[in-house]
Design a protein around this motif. Structure first.
Motif, PDB file in Angstrom:
ATOM      1  N   ASN A  16       0.818  -1.218   0.000  1.00 15.55           N
ATOM      2  CA  ASN A  16       0.000   0.000   0.000  1.00 15.55           C
ATOM      3  C   ASN A  16       0.857   1.276   0.000  1.00 15.55           C
ATOM      4  O   ASN A  16       0.331   2.385   0.113  1.00 15.55           O
ATOM      5  N   ALA A  17       2.171   1.104  -0.148  1.00 12.74           N
ATOM      6  CA  ALA A  17       3.107   2.225  -0.329  1.00 12.74           C
ATOM      7  C   ALA A  17       3.004   3.298   0.751  1.00 12.74           C
ATOM      8  O   ALA A  17       3.091   4.488   0.465  1.00 12.74           O
ATOM      9  N   ASN A  18       2.845   2.853   2.007  1.00 13.73           N
ATOM     10  CA  ASN A  18       2.797   3.842   3.095  1.00 13.73           C
ATOM     11  C   ASN A  18       4.066   3.838   3.944  1.00 13.73           C
ATOM     12  O   ASN A  18       4.141   4.517   4.958  1.00 13.73           O
ATOM     13  N   GLY A  19       5.072   3.048   3.514  1.00 20.04           N
ATOM     14  CA  GLY A  19       6.351   3.049   4.217  1.00 20.04           C
ATOM     15  C   GLY A  19       6.372   2.262   5.501  1.00 20.04           C
ATOM     16  O   GLY A  19       7.320   2.369   6.277  1.00 20.04           O
ATOM     17  N   ARG A  20       5.339   1.449   5.745  1.00 18.00           N
ATOM     18  CA  ARG A  20       5.250   0.680   6.982  1.00 18.00           C
ATOM     19  C   ARG A  20       4.764  -0.739   6.673  1.00 18.00           C
ATOM     20  O   ARG A  20       4.161  -0.992   5.637  1.00 18.00           O
ATOM     21  N   CYS A  21       5.008  -1.639   7.598  1.00 19.09           N
ATOM     22  CA  CYS A  21       4.444  -2.986   7.509  1.00 19.09           C
ATOM     23  C   CYS A  21       3.153  -3.005   8.314  1.00 19.09           C
ATOM     24  O   CYS A  21       3.175  -2.776   9.529  1.00 19.09           O
ATOM     25  N   ASP A  22       2.032  -3.242   7.643  1.00 22.46           N
ATOM     26  CA  ASP A  22       0.756  -3.285   8.341  1.00 22.46           C
ATOM     27  C   ASP A  22      -0.117  -4.377   7.746  1.00 22.46           C
ATOM     28  O   ASP A  22       0.319  -5.133   6.873  1.00 22.46           O
ATOM     29  N   SER A  23      -1.346  -4.467   8.201  1.00 24.99           N
ATOM     30  CA  SER A  23      -2.228  -5.562   7.813  1.00 24.99           C
ATOM     31  C   SER A  23      -2.581  -5.558   6.332  1.00 24.99           C
ATOM     32  O   SER A  23      -3.018  -6.567   5.781  1.00 24.99           O
ATOM     33  N   SER A  24      -2.371  -4.439   5.658  1.00 16.96           N
ATOM     34  CA  SER A  24      -2.657  -4.355   4.227  1.00 16.96           C
ATOM     35  C   SER A  24      -1.569  -5.010   3.382  1.00 16.96           C
ATOM     36  O   SER A  24      -1.772  -5.243   2.189  1.00 16.96           O
ATOM     37  N   ASP A  25      -0.433  -5.291   3.986  1.00 22.38           N
ATOM     38  CA  ASP A  25       0.681  -5.902   3.272  1.00 22.38           C
ATOM     39  C   ASP A  25       0.624  -7.416   3.466  1.00 22.38           C
ATOM     40  O   ASP A  25       0.926  -7.931   4.550  1.00 22.38           O
ATOM     41  N   SER A  26       0.235  -8.125   2.414  1.00 19.46           N
ATOM     42  CA  SER A  26      -0.022  -9.565   2.545  1.00 19.46           C
ATOM     43  C   SER A  26       1.256 -10.397   2.614  1.00 19.46           C
ATOM     44  O   SER A  26       1.229 -11.529   3.095  1.00 19.46           O
ATOM     45  N   LYS A  27       2.359  -9.870   2.143  1.00 15.87           N
ATOM     46  CA  LYS A  27       3.624 -10.599   2.166  1.00 15.87           C
ATOM     47  C   LYS A  27       4.496 -10.089   3.306  1.00 15.87           C
ATOM     48  O   LYS A  27       5.083  -9.011   3.234  1.00 15.87           O
ATOM     49  N   GLN A  28       4.556 -10.860   4.388  1.00 13.44           N
ATOM     50  CA  GLN A  28       5.350 -10.493   5.559  1.00 13.44           C
ATOM     51  C   GLN A  28       6.081 -11.721   6.089  1.00 13.44           C
ATOM     52  O   GLN A  28       5.592 -12.840   5.983  1.00 13.44           O
ATOM     53  N   THR A  29       7.247 -11.491   6.647  1.00 12.87           N
ATOM     54  CA  THR A  29       8.009 -12.566   7.267  1.00 12.87           C
ATOM     55  C   THR A  29       8.927 -11.957   8.323  1.00 12.87           C
ATOM     56  O   THR A  29       8.919 -10.747   8.530  1.00 12.87           O
ATOM     57  N   VAL A  30       9.711 -12.801   9.000  1.00 15.13           N
ATOM     58  CA  VAL A  30      10.622 -12.345  10.047  1.00 15.13           C
ATOM     59  C   VAL A  30      12.035 -12.791   9.690  1.00 15.13           C
ATOM     60  O   VAL A  30      12.244 -13.931   9.243  1.00 15.13           O
ATOM     61  N   SER A  31      13.005 -11.917   9.872  1.00 15.29           N
ATOM     62  CA  SER A  31      14.386 -12.239   9.504  1.00 15.29           C
ATOM     63  C   SER A  31      15.002 -13.256  10.452  1.00 15.29           C
ATOM     64  O   SER A  31      14.708 -13.289  11.646  1.00 15.29           O
ATOM     65  N   GLY A  32      15.883 -14.100   9.901  1.00 11.13           N
ATOM     66  CA  GLY A  32      16.538 -15.143  10.676  1.00 11.13           C
ATOM     67  C   GLY A  32      17.800 -14.643  11.371  1.00 11.13           C
ATOM     68  O   GLY A  32      18.128 -13.457  11.345  1.00 11.13           O
ATOM     69  N   SER A  33      18.537 -15.571  11.980  1.00 12.03           N
ATOM     70  CA  SER A  33      19.722 -15.214  12.760  1.00 12.03           C
ATOM     71  C   SER A  33      20.833 -14.630  11.899  1.00 12.03           C
ATOM     72  O   SER A  33      21.721 -13.928  12.400  1.00 12.03           O
ATOM     73  N   ASP A  34      20.816 -14.920  10.590  1.00 12.44           N
ATOM     74  CA  ASP A  34      21.787 -14.321   9.668  1.00 12.44           C
ATOM     75  C   ASP A  34      21.175 -13.154   8.912  1.00 12.44           C
ATOM     76  O   ASP A  34      21.708 -12.705   7.899  1.00 12.44           O
ATOM     77  N   GLY A  35      20.040 -12.650   9.423  1.00  9.52           N
ATOM     78  CA  GLY A  35      19.373 -11.522   8.797  1.00  9.52           C
ATOM     79  C   GLY A  35      18.560 -11.872   7.566  1.00  9.52           C
ATOM     80  O   GLY A  35      17.943 -10.995   6.961  1.00  9.52           O
ATOM     81  N   SER A  36      18.534 -13.146   7.201  1.00  8.41           N
ATOM     82  CA  SER A  36      17.927 -13.537   5.931  1.00  8.41           C
ATOM     83  C   SER A  36      16.406 -13.496   5.964  1.00  8.41           C
ATOM     84  O   SER A  36      15.765 -13.678   7.002  1.00  8.41           O
ATOM     85  N   TYR A  37      15.830 -13.242   4.789  1.00  8.92           N
ATOM     86  CA  TYR A  37      14.385 -13.307   4.590  1.00  8.92           C
ATOM     87  C   TYR A  37      14.139 -13.813   3.174  1.00  8.92           C
ATOM     88  O   TYR A  37      15.038 -13.760   2.312  1.00  8.92           O
ATOM     89  N   ALA A  38      12.939 -14.296   2.922  1.00 15.40           N
ATOM     90  CA  ALA A  38      12.609 -14.766   1.574  1.00 15.40           C
ATOM     91  C   ALA A  38      11.112 -14.713   1.362  1.00 15.40           C
ATOM     92  O   ALA A  38      10.322 -14.965   2.287  1.00 15.40           O
TER      93      ALA A  38
END
Length: 218
Positions: free
Chosen positions: A61-83
Motif C-alpha cells: 500500500n506504499a505507506n512506508g510501513r508494515c501493516d495488515s494491508s501488506d499480505s507478504k510479511q516474514t521475520v528475519s533469521g539469525s543471519d538476517g535472511s528473509y525470503a
C-alpha cells in the motif's frame, strides 16, 4: 567522531526533504520493473551486523510501513535472511520495508553473540529488477532518494557520489551487497571491511535520526 559528523550530514541531506516521513519510512510503487523473472521470488538479508527478528514486508500500500494491508510479511533469521515466494508482478515491484522492533537482536557474524535492539527503527530498499534485495542503512538512503527521483540509477548514483565525496569507499554495486558476509569472510579485502564499518556507523546515525523525529515509535 569525524566520520560520524560526515555521515550525519549525508543522512540529513537525504532525509530532511522527507519532512512527513522520516528516512526509512518512505515507499514508492510508481516504478514497475521493465521486466520480471519467470519465477517471482525475492530474498535478501537485513543488515546492521545481522538483524534477527525484524519484520520484513513488501509495501503493497506504499505507506512506508508494515501493516495488515501488506499480505507478504516474514521475520528475519539469525543471519538476517528473509525470503518471499509466489509473488505477483505487482508485489515484486514494491519496496521492501523493515520494522526492527526493540525485541529484535543484532547478531555478530564473527562470534555469533547477539545483543538486543535498544530502540526500534525502520529500514527500506527500493524497487528493482533484482531478486536479491539486501536491506541496510545504505539501501535506505537510496530508497529515500528514489522517492524524489523515481529513478533507481539516479538515486543510487546520488548516494554513492555523496559517500565517496566524503571519503567513503562504495560503488553502485557494493552499496546493495551483503557487506556483512563479504567483510567477515576469510581473506576479506580492506575495502570490504571499511564498507562494513561505515555501514554499521551509518545505521547508528540513521537510527538516531529516526528517534529524533519520533517516527520509529509511531
Amino acid at each position: 567522531m569525524l566520520s560520524t559528523v560526515k555521515l550525519l550530514k549525508i543522512v540529513s541531506a537525504f532525509c530532511l526533504p522527507l519532512v512527513l516521513t522520516a528516512c526509512g519510512s518512505g515507499s514508492s510503487s510508481a516504478t514497475t520493473p521493465t521486466s520480471t523473472p519467470a519465477n517471482l521470488s525475492l530474498s535478501g538479508a537485513v543488515l546492521g551486523s545481522f538483524v534477527q527478528g525484524a519484520l520484513v514486508c513488501l509495501d503493497e500500500n506504499a505507506n512506508g510501513r508494515c501493516d495488515s494491508s501488506d499480505s507478504k510479511q516474514t521475520v528475519s533469521g539469525s543471519d538476517g535472511s528473509y525470503a518471499f515466494s509466489s509473488l505477483t508482478a505487482a508485489q515484486f515491484s514494491k519496496s521492501v520495508v523493515i520494522e526492527v522492533p526493540n525485541t529484535g537482536f543484532i547478531v555478530d557474524p564473527v562470534t555469533s553473540l547477539s545483543s538486543q535492539v535498544t530502540s526500534k527503527y525502520r529500514l527500506s530498499s527500493p524497487p528493482s529488477e533484482s531478486q536479491t534485495r539486501n536491506v541496510s542503512s545504505l539501501s535506505t538512503l537510496v530508497n529515500s532518494q528514489f522517492l524524489t527521483t523515481n529513478d533507481l540509477t539516479t538515486a543510487t548514483q546520488s548516494v554513492v557520489t555523496s559517500l565517496t565525496s566524503a571519503g567513503f569507499s562504495v560503488t553502485n554495486s557494493t552499496i546493495f551487497d551483503n557487506y556483512v558476509s563479504t567483510a567477515t569472510a576469510a581473506g576479506a579485502s580492506q575495502s570490504s571491511i571499511s564498507l562494513y564499518n561505515m555501514a554499521k556507523l551509518m545505521g547508528s546515525v540513521l537510527q538516531a535520526t529516526q528517534l529524533s523525529t519520533a517516527d520509529a515509535s509511531t
